[in-house]
Design a protein around this motif. Structure first.
Motif, PDB file in Angstrom:
ATOM      1  N   HIS A  35     -10.434  -0.631  -0.286  1.00 61.01           N
ATOM      2  CA  HIS A  35      -9.820   0.042   0.863  1.00 61.01           C
ATOM      3  C   HIS A  35      -9.820  -0.892   2.065  1.00 61.01           C
ATOM      4  N   THR A  38      -7.344  -4.111   1.434  1.00 57.37           N
ATOM      5  CA  THR A  38      -5.888  -3.929   1.426  1.00 57.37           C
ATOM      6  C   THR A  38      -5.366  -3.509   2.783  1.00 57.37           C
ATOM      7  N   LYS A  39      -6.150  -2.757   3.539  1.00 54.86           N
ATOM      8  CA  LYS A  39      -5.616  -2.299   4.817  1.00 54.86           C
ATOM      9  C   LYS A  39      -5.919  -3.278   5.937  1.00 54.86           C
ATOM     10  N   ILE A  74       4.277  -5.984   0.462  1.00 54.26           N
ATOM     11  CA  ILE A  74       4.657  -5.437  -0.845  1.00 54.26           C
ATOM     12  C   ILE A  74       3.557  -5.649  -1.877  1.00 54.26           C
ATOM     13  N   PRO A  77      -0.841  -3.786  -1.848  1.00 50.00           N
ATOM     14  CA  PRO A  77      -1.187  -2.540  -2.548  1.00 50.00           C
ATOM     15  C   PRO A  77      -1.125  -2.669  -4.064  1.00 50.00           C
ATOM     16  N   ILE A  78      -0.153  -3.446  -4.564  1.00 51.09           N
ATOM     17  CA  ILE A  78      -0.035  -3.551  -6.025  1.00 51.09           C
ATOM     18  C   ILE A  78      -1.241  -4.275  -6.603  1.00 51.09           C
ATOM     19  N   SER A  80      -4.279  -4.503  -5.352  1.00 48.53           N
ATOM     20  CA  SER A  80      -5.492  -3.680  -5.304  1.00 48.53           C
ATOM     21  C   SER A  80      -5.419  -2.564  -6.336  1.00 48.53           C
TER      22      SER A  80
ATOM     23  N   ASN C  62       2.844   2.375  -3.164  1.00 44.32           N
ATOM     24  CA  ASN C  62       2.528   1.487  -2.047  1.00 44.32           C
ATOM     25  C   ASN C  62       2.233   2.268  -0.778  1.00 44.32           C
ATOM     26  N   SER C  65      -1.193   3.702  -0.860  1.00 49.87           N
ATOM     27  CA  SER C  65      -2.237   2.721  -0.571  1.00 49.87           C
ATOM     28  C   SER C  65      -2.313   2.394   0.907  1.00 49.87           C
ATOM     29  N   MET C  66      -1.253   2.639   1.648  1.00 49.29           N
ATOM     30  CA  MET C  66      -1.266   2.305   3.060  1.00 49.29           C
ATOM     31  C   MET C  66      -1.585   3.476   3.968  1.00 49.29           C
ATOM     32  N   LEU C  71      -6.020   5.354  -1.932  1.00 51.54           N
ATOM     33  CA  LEU C  71      -5.688   4.126  -2.648  1.00 51.54           C
ATOM     34  C   LEU C  71      -5.222   4.507  -4.048  1.00 51.54           C
TER      35      LEU C  71
END
Lengths: 114, 95, 112
Positions: A35, A38-39, A74, A77-78, A80, C62, C65-66, C71
Motif C-alpha cells: 500500500h 504503490t501510492k 499505469i 498498480p499492476i 503491486s 488500477n 489500487s489508487m 489494493l
C-alpha cells in the motif's frame, strides 16, 4: 515564481518518498507495505518529474517526463497486484488484526495461464 | 558542489537529496532484515522510485537533461522485474 | 465516430479524478504512517464485478489500487469476482457498496 513551485514539488515529493520508506519499515506485513509503496512512492516520483518539467521548458523534456509519469501511473498498480497475488498464493505470513480473508483457500489459476 | 541555482531551489535540492538518502538506507534495512522474499521484492519497487527521484535531482543540480532517458529506462525495467519475480515466486512453490 | 469522441472526452476527464484519488490516498497512508497510533483493520474482501471488456477491468483494478486504503490482489478466472485488500475494513457491506457505486459506475461510463 517557477522556482518556488518547483521547490515545493521537489520537497513534497521527497517527503512522500520518505514517508513511504518509513512505512516500509513500520508497517507489519507485505500487503500493507505494498500500500505504502504503490501510492506514496509513485506519487513522489510523479511530483519530482513535474518539478523537472516545470524548470526545463523544452519539448523533449516534457515528452520524456510525461512518458515516465504515464508509465508509473499505469504499471505501479499492476506490479503491486502481481506481487500481492504471488505472495498470497505462496502463503506468506499475514500480520495481526486481520478481520477477514476471503481469498483464503480460493485457487485462481489466472497467473499461470498467461 | 556549487549549484548555479536560486537559493530556494538550492535548499530544495539539498533537502531532497538528504531525505532520499535516508529513504534509501531505510529500504536497505528492510532489504537486510525482510523475513520473506516478497518483502525484498517490494523494496526493489521503492528503490526504483527513489532512483527516479535521485536522477531528477541530479538533472536539476547539473542541468544535464539527457539523464531523463535513464529514468525512462528504469521505469520500464522495474515493471518487467516485478512481473518476472511474481512469476518466479509462483513457479518456485509449484515445484 | 461521435460515440468515440464522447469516450475520448470522458477519458480526458478521468485523468484529474485519477490524480485526485492518488493524492488523497497518499495523504491517507502518510497520515497513518506518521501517527504512532494505528487504526488499521486489514482484511481481504471479495467484490463482484460486472464489467464486460478487458480494458474496463484493468482500469477498474488500477483505480482500486489508487483509492485510499484498497489494493487489488486477485481476480477469478471468469472475471466475475475481484479480491481487494482493504486497510480500514470497518463494515464489509459498506466497503463493497462504495466500490460498486462510486468506482465501477465511473469506469462503466468511460470504458464500457
Amino acid at each position: 515564481m517557477t522556482d518556488w513551485i518547483a521547490a515545493f514539488f521537489l520537497i513534497s515529493g521527497s517527503l512522500f518518498m520518505l514517508v513511504a520508506a518509513i512505512g516500509v519499515i513500520k508497517l507489519q506485513d507485505v500487503y500493507m507495505r505494498m500500500h505504502a509503496i504503490t501510492k506514496a512512492a509513485s506519487l513522489g516520483a510523479i511530483l519530482m518529474l513535474a518539478a523537472v518539467s516545470l524548470l526545463y521548458v523544452e519539448w523533449i523534456v516534457w515528452i520524456e517526463a510525461v512518458m515516465v509519469i504515464l508509465f508509473v501511473i499505469i504499471t505501479a498498480p499492476i506490479a503491486s497486484h502481481m506481487i500481492a497475488k504471488a505472495a498470497h498464493k505462496t502463503n506468506m505470513p499475514k500480520g495481526e488484526g486481520y478481520v477477514m480473508d476471503e481469498l483464503e483457500g480460493v485457487d485462481n489459476e489466472t497467473l499461470e495461464e498467461k | 558542489m556549487e549549484l548555479q541555482l536560486s537559493p530556494v531551489l538550492t535548499f530544495a535540492v539539498y533537502f531532497s537529496f538528504f531525505s532520499l538518502t535516508i529513504s534509501l538506507f531505510m529500504g536497505l534495512y528492510r532489504l537486510l532484515i525482510g523475513p520473506t522474499l516478497p518483502d525484498r521484492i517490494v523494496v526493489m519497487d521503492l528503490v526504483a522510485s527513489l532512483s527516479i527521484g535521485l536522477i531528477v535531482l541530479y538533472i536539476i543540480a547539473t542541468g544535464q537533461t539527457v539523464f531523463l532517458n535513464v529514468a525512462v529506462a528504469i521505469a520500464l525495467l522495474v515493471f518487467m522485474g516485478n512481473v518476472a519475480f511474481a512469476k518466479y515466486l509462483i513457479r518456485r512453490i509449484k515445484k | 465516430m461521435m460515440k468515440f469522441l464522447v469516450r475520448v472526452f470522458r477519458a480526458i476527464l478521468f485523468i484529474p479524478y485519477y490524480l485526485k484519488e492518488l493524492v488523497l490516498s497518499s495523504l491517507f497512508i502518510a497520515y497513518d504512517i506518521i501517527t504512532p497510533k494505528d487504526h488499521m483493520k486489514p482484511g481481504i474482501v471479495e467484490v463482484p464485478v460486472d464489467l464486460k471488456s478487458d480494458t474496463a477491468i484493468i482500469a477498474f483494478a488500477n483505480l482500486i489500487s489508487m483509492t485510499p486504503g484498497s489494493l487489488t490482489m486477485d481476480m477469478s478466472p471468469d472475471k466475475k469476482k475481484i479480491y481487494i485488500h482493504a486497510m480500514y475494513l470497518h463494515d464489509k457491506q459498506e466497503f463493497i457498496d462504495k466500490m460498486k457505486n462510486e468506482l465501477e459506475n465511473k469506469i462503466r461510463q468511460i470504458f464500457d
